[in-house]
Motif scaffolding. Structure first.
Motif, PDB file in Angstrom:
ATOM      1  N   ARG A  25       0.823  -1.260   0.160  1.00 27.48           N
ATOM      2  CA  ARG A  25       0.168   0.108   0.040  1.00 27.48           C
ATOM      3  C   ARG A  25       0.855   1.255   0.001  1.00 27.48           C
ATOM      4  NH1 ARG A  25      -5.063  -0.693   1.360  1.00 27.48           N
ATOM      5  NH2 ARG A  25      -5.194   0.914  -0.274  1.00 27.48           N
ATOM      6  N   GLN A  28       2.104   1.784  -3.491  1.00 25.77           N
ATOM      7  CA  GLN A  28       0.723   2.132  -4.128  1.00 25.77           C
ATOM      8  C   GLN A  28       0.501   3.600  -3.981  1.00 25.77           C
ATOM      9  OE1 GLN A  28      -3.087   0.666  -3.023  1.00 25.77           O
ATOM     10  NE2 GLN A  28      -3.457   0.065  -5.031  1.00 25.77           N
ATOM     11  N   ARG A  29       0.713   4.304  -2.956  1.00 23.92           N
ATOM     12  CA  ARG A  29       0.546   5.654  -2.720  1.00 23.92           C
ATOM     13  C   ARG A  29       1.438   6.527  -3.420  1.00 23.92           C
ATOM     14  NH1 ARG A  29      -1.166   3.467   2.574  1.00 23.92           N
ATOM     15  NH2 ARG A  29       1.104   3.842   3.319  1.00 23.92           N
ATOM     16  N   PRO A  32       1.566   3.975  -9.563  1.00 25.77           N
ATOM     17  CA  PRO A  32       0.970   2.558 -10.017  1.00 25.77           C
ATOM     18  C   PRO A  32       1.891   1.621 -10.423  1.00 25.77           C
ATOM     19  CG  PRO A  32       0.729   4.129 -11.904  1.00 25.77           C
ATOM     20  CD  PRO A  32       1.239   4.965 -10.576  1.00 25.77           C
ATOM     21  N   THR A  48       0.798  -1.868  -8.909  1.00 22.27           N
ATOM     22  CA  THR A  48      -0.084  -1.728  -7.836  1.00 22.27           C
ATOM     23  C   THR A  48      -1.462  -0.922  -8.125  1.00 22.27           C
ATOM     24  OG1 THR A  48       1.241   0.275  -6.825  1.00 22.27           O
ATOM     25  CG2 THR A  48       1.890  -1.859  -6.058  1.00 22.27           C
ATOM     26  N   GLY A  49      -1.387  -0.385  -9.389  1.00 25.41           N
ATOM     27  CA  GLY A  49      -2.421   0.536  -9.638  1.00 25.41           C
ATOM     28  C   GLY A  49      -3.593  -0.279 -10.265  1.00 25.41           C
ATOM     29  N   PHE A  50      -4.851  -0.042 -10.107  1.00 30.24           N
ATOM     30  CA  PHE A  50      -5.983  -0.657 -10.745  1.00 30.24           C
ATOM     31  C   PHE A  50      -5.955  -0.684 -12.264  1.00 30.24           C
ATOM     32  CE2 PHE A  50     -10.073  -1.602 -12.548  1.00 30.24           C
ATOM     33  CZ  PHE A  50     -10.604  -2.650 -12.117  1.00 30.24           C
ATOM     34  N   ALA A 310      -4.275  -3.645  -6.332  1.00 32.45           N
ATOM     35  CA  ALA A 310      -5.077  -3.293  -7.274  1.00 32.45           C
ATOM     36  C   ALA A 310      -6.779  -3.048  -6.925  1.00 32.45           C
ATOM     37  CB  ALA A 310      -5.084  -3.858  -8.668  1.00 32.45           C
ATOM     38  N   ASP A 313      -7.449   0.110  -4.817  1.00 28.28           N
ATOM     39  CA  ASP A 313      -6.827   1.321  -5.306  1.00 28.28           C
ATOM     40  C   ASP A 313      -7.917   2.244  -5.149  1.00 28.28           C
ATOM     41  OD1 ASP A 313      -6.077   3.560  -6.847  1.00 28.28           O
ATOM     42  OD2 ASP A 313      -5.582   2.137  -8.680  1.00 28.28           O
ATOM     43  N   ASP A 315      -8.444   5.272  -6.474  1.00 31.41           N
ATOM     44  CA  ASP A 315      -8.528   5.890  -7.667  1.00 31.41           C
ATOM     45  C   ASP A 315      -9.650   5.081  -8.398  1.00 31.41           C
ATOM     46  OD1 ASP A 315      -6.926   7.758  -7.328  1.00 31.41           O
ATOM     47  OD2 ASP A 315      -5.172   6.815  -8.419  1.00 31.41           O
ATOM     48  N   HIS A 316     -10.033   3.801  -7.966  1.00 25.89           N
ATOM     49  CA  HIS A 316     -11.070   2.963  -8.455  1.00 25.89           C
ATOM     50  C   HIS A 316     -12.257   2.644  -7.598  1.00 25.89           C
ATOM     51  CE1 HIS A 316     -12.621   0.633 -12.022  1.00 25.89           C
ATOM     52  NE2 HIS A 316     -12.897  -0.170 -11.104  1.00 25.89           N
TER      53      HIS A 316
END
Length: 393
Positions: A25, A28-29, A32, A48-50, A310, A313, A315-316
């Protein structure tokens, strides 16, 4: 673009049993896609990003062949896959094998199978109730129930379950060196070749009988196809069911959401799949020089797609670290994505949708007999879950 995160092998340590490793995580921050050092010292990538994960899993420029990829864990690179094990093959070989089995996992076939799933669930719940608590839910229900379902679908005798469960656990243990894992493959392949020979002479109404009669496949190809279905067909559902029960016991309001429904709603199953993501990561390798979200990927470099990250995430998914069984999480990556999306996903969904509410209705006072932090986890396994789940009711 690539983050400035330092390279390192795939993190597995978890602060919370239901969350991805905190190090994942953290990366991920930062972005991606990240540089990553594989177990053999080779440099590759971590996704790590969706959006980047979906792009990787659908891009034909990435291969799944084990002879090309690096291992993201502490152990050496992935061992060669047996013939027919199409999870580790690229098109057109992959498409040829998958087409042979697709008809056994259609929506219609799974709907016809549901009464049998319900009967098997009730049989195991009856046995639990008769034996009384306390009990290990994994051993008494979560593992034997899907083992029996996939056994009956394939035509594998349920009486042989201890052997294939033991070897499957060895094969999926990422902490082990390749030698014992390959020994488990050899033992399973020998067992399945014998069973397929028996099916050829005495066919029944099951998947293995159909494979046994297929003239266009060699014996090892048939056994390899059967091996993939047998392992994936019980390990994934068993761990999702046990870990999902653990997660619900830790979230009483969400548990009531499942228990009070006549039958598990699709949204419930999808959110549990997303939230837990029991296949934490998959690996791809670049066939050619390419680019992914602005990062130059060289031919031959491995890319580890962290599915667990992912699926969290922000963002998703809104409030991704919350378990919310009332929301829709369609499009999650728990079954992978693209060409290699799990063939048995409909079976797994049906099993969880039927079994989880039935368990919670039968034992409304179900509870852990140990503190949550004392539940042993399968952190080093290819399929994440619990090693046991001590409960009573």
């Amino acid at each position: 673009m690539e983050s400035t995160s330092p390279p390192g092998v795939m993190p597995t340590a978890r602060q919370n049993p239901f969350d991805p490793p905190e190090e994942l995580r953290r990366r991920q921050r930062l972005g991606p896609i990240h540089r990553m050092t594989y177990a053999d010292g080779d440099q590759g990538w971590l996704v790590t990003g969706f959006a980047a994960a979906r792009a990787t899993l659908t891009d034909p420029r990435f291969s799944v062949r084990p002879d090309r990829m690096r291992s993201p864990t502490a152990q050496p690179a992935t061992a060669p896959a047996p013939p027919g094990f199409f999870l580790r093959t690229d098109p057109p070989e992959h498409d040829h094998y998958r087409r042979l089995l697709t008809g056994h996992f259609t929506v219609r076939r799974m709907k016809l199978l549901e009464p049998e799933i319900e009967a098997i669930v009730n049989d195991h719940l009856n046995a639990m109730e008769l034996a009384g608590g306390p009990a290990d839910l994994l051993k008494t229900f979560a593992l034997p129930f899907p083992s029996q379902v996939i056994g009956e679908l394939l035509g594998v005798p349920y009486s042989d379950r201890q052997g294939f469960q033991r070897n499957a656990a060895t094969l999926l243990n990422a902490d082990l060196t390749p030698e014992p894992r390959q020994a488990a493959v050899r033992e399973l392949m020998a067992y399945l070749r014998d069973l397929l020979r028996h099916k050829r002479s005495r066919p029944e109404e099951d998947v293995l009988s159909g494979l046994a009669a297929h003239e266009g496949l060699a014996a090892d190809e048939k056994a390899g196809l059967a091996l993939l279905l047998l392992i994936a067909g019980h390990e994934t559902t068993a761990n999702l069911l046990a870990l999902g029960t653990f997660a619900l016991l830790a979230n009483p309001a969400q548990l009531a959401e499942v228990r009070d429904q006549e039958e598990g709603a699709p949204a419930v199953v999808e959110e549990l799949l997303r939230y837990l993501t029991i296949i934490p990561h998959v690996v791809r390798v670049a066939r050619e020089d390419t680019e992914l979200h602005g990062c130059p990927i060289k031919a031959g470099e491995s890319v580890t797609v962290a599915l667990s990250a992912a699926n969290r995430d922000a963002d998703h998914f809104t409030d991704p670290d919350a378990l919310d069984l009332t929301r829709s999480t369609a499009g999650h990556l728990a079954f992978g994505h693209g060409l290699h999306r799990c063939l048995g996903q409909r079976l797994a969904r049906a099993e969880i949708r039927i079994a989880l509410p039935a368990l919670l209705r039968r034992f409304p006072a179900l509870r852990l007999t140990v503190a949550p932090e004392e539940v042993p986890l399968r952190s080093a396994m290819t399929v994440y879950g619990v090693r046991e789940l001590p409960v009573t009711w």
